[in-house]
Design an enzyme around this catalytic site. Sequence first.
Site, PDB file in Angstrom:
ATOM      1  CG  ASP A  46      50.966 -27.087  47.540  1.00 15.62           C
ATOM      2  OD1 ASP A  46      50.991 -27.279  46.317  1.00 15.62           O
ATOM      3  OD2 ASP A  46      51.905 -27.406  48.291  1.00 15.62           O
ATOM      4  CE  LYS A  62      52.246 -24.007  44.442  1.00 17.01           C
ATOM      5  NZ  LYS A  62      53.324 -24.570  45.264  1.00 17.01           N
ATOM      6  CD  GLU A  85      45.504 -20.938  53.420  1.00 18.63           C
ATOM      7  OE1 GLU A  85      45.972 -19.824  53.714  1.00 18.63           O
ATOM      8  OE2 GLU A  85      45.810 -21.987  54.012  1.00 18.63           O
ATOM      9  CG  ASP A  86      48.598 -18.486  51.697  1.00 23.08           C
ATOM     10  OD1 ASP A  86      47.924 -19.523  51.873  1.00 23.08           O
ATOM     11  OD2 ASP A  86      49.734 -18.334  52.182  1.00 23.08           O
ATOM     12  CE  LYS A 124      54.225 -15.655  61.403  1.00 23.58           C
ATOM     13  NZ  LYS A 124      55.701 -15.647  61.443  1.00 23.58           N
ATOM     14  N   GLY A 125      50.130 -16.430  55.945  1.00 20.14           N
ATOM     15  CA  GLY A 125      50.153 -16.291  54.486  1.00 20.14           C
ATOM     16  C   GLY A 125      49.028 -15.464  53.890  1.00 20.14           C
ATOM     17  CG  PHE A 152      57.935 -22.620  46.741  1.00 15.68           C
ATOM     18  CD1 PHE A 152      57.119 -23.453  47.508  1.00 15.68           C
ATOM     19  CD2 PHE A 152      58.445 -21.473  47.324  1.00 15.68           C
ATOM     20  CE1 PHE A 152      56.827 -23.139  48.827  1.00 15.68           C
ATOM     21  CE2 PHE A 152      58.160 -21.161  48.649  1.00 15.68           C
ATOM     22  CZ  PHE A 152      57.354 -21.993  49.394  1.00 15.68           C
TER      23      PHE A 152
HETATM   24  P1  IMP Z   1      48.472 -27.245  51.670  1.00 11.46           P
HETATM   25  O1  IMP Z   1      48.106 -27.692  53.063  1.00 11.46           O
HETATM   26  O2  IMP Z   1      49.479 -28.154  51.050  1.00 11.46           O
HETATM   27  O3  IMP Z   1      47.297 -26.993  50.781  1.00 11.46           O
HETATM   28  O4  IMP Z   1      49.301 -25.926  51.799  1.00 11.46           O
HETATM   29  C1  IMP Z   1      48.814 -24.799  52.260  1.00 11.46           C
HETATM   30  C2  IMP Z   1      49.903 -23.935  52.829  1.00 11.46           C
HETATM   31  O5  IMP Z   1      51.222 -24.279  52.373  1.00 11.46           O
HETATM   32  C3  IMP Z   1      49.656 -22.536  52.377  1.00 11.46           C
HETATM   33  O6  IMP Z   1      48.805 -21.872  53.270  1.00 11.46           O
HETATM   34  C4  IMP Z   1      51.039 -21.955  52.328  1.00 11.46           C
HETATM   35  O7  IMP Z   1      51.360 -21.410  53.576  1.00 11.46           O
HETATM   36  C5  IMP Z   1      51.952 -23.114  52.044  1.00 11.46           C
HETATM   37  N1  IMP Z   1      52.337 -23.156  50.611  1.00 11.46           N
HETATM   38  C6  IMP Z   1      51.947 -24.041  49.681  1.00 11.46           C
HETATM   39  N2  IMP Z   1      52.485 -23.782  48.475  1.00 11.46           N
HETATM   40  C7  IMP Z   1      53.209 -22.659  48.643  1.00 11.46           C
HETATM   41  C8  IMP Z   1      54.003 -21.852  47.735  1.00 11.46           C
HETATM   42  O8  IMP Z   1      54.146 -22.094  46.533  1.00 11.46           O
HETATM   43  N3  IMP Z   1      54.601 -20.771  48.291  1.00 11.46           N
HETATM   44  C9  IMP Z   1      54.484 -20.429  49.608  1.00 11.46           C
HETATM   45  N4  IMP Z   1      53.750 -21.146  50.470  1.00 11.46           N
HETATM   46  C10 IMP Z   1      53.120 -22.249  49.996  1.00 11.46           C
HETATM   47 MG    MG Z   2      49.207 -20.447  54.594  1.00 12.73          MG
END
Ligand code: IMP
Ligand code: MG
Length: 174
Positions: free
Chosen positions: A100, A128, A96-97, A40-41, A149
């Site tokens: 990370d 990030k 994508e939002d 949903k992000g 965060f």
């Molecule tokens: P990744 O797979 O670790 O790159 O993370 C991606 C997903 O983790 C994003 O689509 C977010 O939904 C969630 N996420 C990562 N960091 C944050 C944050 O700082 N705040 C809120 N959601 C996050």
């Molecule tokens: Mg997300």
Amino acid sequence: MENIKVLIPENVIKKRVAALGKSISEYYADERVYAVCILKGAAVFMTDLVRQMQGDVVMDFMTVSSYGNATESSGNIEVKTDVSFDCKDKNVLIVEDIIDTGNTLYYIKDLFEKRGAASVKICTLIDKPSRRQKDVNADWKGIDVPDTFIVGYGLDYAQKYRNIPFIGELEFTD
Ligand code: IMP
Ligand code: MG
């Protein structure tokens, strides 16, 4: 108790989204692009972004889950709701939002490539880079943030705060 400190104000987000939309439109020119929102992000970002894009844009949506904990994803990604188009020979733009660890996008990008998309590009509002575990980078990105965060503008903490119009740092106070 949770407290939210403004990190990226609404007007800064707005300017970056407009610039991203322009740059993406110029890149695809008159070719059709399938913008795939990762729910949903990215829902809030997606709806603003497509309104800053010109040309032939198709909107589609995908839900993935990653079985992480509340604040970090894992490498186990599962598609919960898939897109509704056949991506073979199509230009796919993953919206994508935040990137990370990179686990989520690494998996999704690979999935579209294996399905035979003509091209797979990534647009993320937030990056990030210091947290990366997988080698995946955005073709377009809005803003880098440090290892903290964040919530708002679609991003949540336990499903809360997605509706905040700015991006803020979540602080835990007692
Ligand atoms: P990744 O797979 O670790 O790159 O993370 C991606 C997903 O983790 C994003 O689509 C977010 O939904 C969630 N996420 C990562 N960091 C944050 C944050 O700082 N705040 C809120 N959601 C996050
Ligand atoms: Mg997300």
